[in-house]
Design an enzyme around this catalytic site. Sequence first.
Site, mmCIF file in Angstrom:
data_model
loop_
_atom_site.group_PDB
_atom_site.id
_atom_site.type_symbol
_atom_site.label_atom_id
_atom_site.label_comp_id
_atom_site.label_asym_id
_atom_site.label_seq_id
_atom_site.Cartn_x
_atom_site.Cartn_y
_atom_site.Cartn_z
ATOM 1 N N GLN A 119 93.162 -23.438 16.620
ATOM 2 C CA GLN A 119 93.452 -22.080 17.080
ATOM 3 C C GLN A 119 94.728 -22.049 17.923
ATOM 4 O OE1 GLN A 119 91.535 -19.645 15.984
ATOM 5 N NE2 GLN A 119 92.621 -17.975 16.987
ATOM 6 N N GLU A 139 74.935 -47.676 14.671
ATOM 7 C CA GLU A 139 75.834 -46.782 13.946
ATOM 8 C C GLU A 139 76.029 -45.478 14.708
ATOM 9 O OE1 GLU A 139 76.179 -44.507 9.586
ATOM 10 O OE2 GLU A 139 74.395 -45.684 10.077
ATOM 11 N N ARG A 140 74.960 -44.929 15.229
ATOM 12 C CA ARG A 140 75.055 -43.650 15.939
ATOM 13 C C ARG A 140 75.837 -43.780 17.237
ATOM 14 N NH1 ARG A 140 68.722 -42.907 14.411
ATOM 15 N NH2 ARG A 140 69.074 -42.002 12.332
ATOM 16 N N THR A 188 79.883 -45.200 1.785
ATOM 17 C CA THR A 188 81.189 -45.510 2.347
ATOM 18 C C THR A 188 81.639 -46.892 1.887
ATOM 19 O OG1 THR A 188 80.737 -44.153 4.294
ATOM 20 C CG2 THR A 188 82.501 -45.758 4.484
ATOM 21 N N ALA A 240 74.222 -49.427 1.431
ATOM 22 C CA ALA A 240 73.804 -48.426 0.446
ATOM 23 C C ALA A 240 72.335 -48.072 0.655
ATOM 24 C CB ALA A 240 74.034 -48.946 -0.975
ATOM 25 N N GLY A 265 97.738 -22.515 15.799
ATOM 26 C CA GLY A 265 98.030 -21.379 14.933
ATOM 27 C C GLY A 265 98.278 -21.817 13.502
ATOM 28 N N GLY A 266 99.344 -21.310 12.908
ATOM 29 C CA GLY A 266 99.650 -21.629 11.523
ATOM 30 C C GLY A 266 99.852 -23.119 11.290
#
Length: 386
Positions: A343, A244-245, A161, A127, A346-347
């Site tokens: 993309q 972490e990175r 988190t 934290a 699509g749907g």
Amino acid sequence: MNPGAELREDIAALTETVTRFARERIAPNVARWDEAGLVPRELYREVAQLGLLGLGYPESLGGTPAPYALRNAMSVALARHGGSGGAMAALFSHNIGLPPILRHGSEALQREVIPAVLAGEKIAALAITEPGGGSDVAALRTTARREGDEWVVDGEKTFITSGVRADWITVAVRTGESRGAGGISMIVVPGDAAGLSRSALQKMGWWCSDTGHLRFDGVRVPVRYLVGEEGSGFRIIMSNFNGERLAMSAMALGFAEACYDEALDWARQRTTFGAALVERQVIRHKLMDMQMRIHSTAAWLDAVTAMADDGRLESDPDCVAQVCLLKNHATQAMQFCADQAVQILGGMGFMRGMVSERVYREVKVMMIGGGAEEIMKELAARQLGL
């Protein structure tokens, strides 16, 4: 067999184990966990039994010493075949919450906190971020004042988190001067401490990772829960960010690969105007654009991982700069691949339950968490003396 060959064999074996677990246990369930907003507690114990929670920790505390190469291989495989940043954030929040304790905490504190977390019995969190500031750690306002044999903590943290149900929280507090880096310390707060209240935050992505807003109202913890020396917190936090990175870069690569896998599979199956999508040049070129970014990220990750395993992650300015830039590159590759996959789909790419749809929503937290892109560029420039 030379050490390099041994490591490659270890990576291959671990990747196979993680891939099988991710496909059988995570991928089929993550949509349900997303809707529930949590991963089940038993999943922590399952991952612990595979030895994954303890990778990189000493055997004396229940872990398995492992180089970054092995840990990053696990992250890539789990991201690629599990397809959920939320699940990974939840399961591995200890990898940002425990390192300060491991590196700077007393032996007694390490024994009290770490083994149960590595066994999947407890959850650990970190934290630092506050409502009034993110990357500007030196401006944090949460305070801890000493009263006899206790610290009394007051303040707020947000975007934490595992913050809602963590059993141990490593908290950045101000124990000294009212502003600046010099007055910051790290203190461990039990999740059941009186005066600690927590509320869940609703997010764009990472739905199955509980993210909390924490409030400390006169929370009392023993003096022995101080991590390292009083006033050393800023340095501890900055060194913690490097690992972490690097881990986030590995995750981003895995998610980019997950999007590619789903897009390629769809392009081979989906027929339009009498031909499979993959037979269309424009689709093949999209897939190759994704491959370019995946391979460049993988090569860069390997190079920086080797630097980290040479012991350069904490002190070498060039390595720190490379980690910052790699995180930007990897998350941008993830963003590009998620966009192109949606993309191509699509749907269907807009439908919940598709990996690419989930990754598309999750990419922004990867580009912000652990240090936003703009901060990463500036930090890298300073490390390189620009």
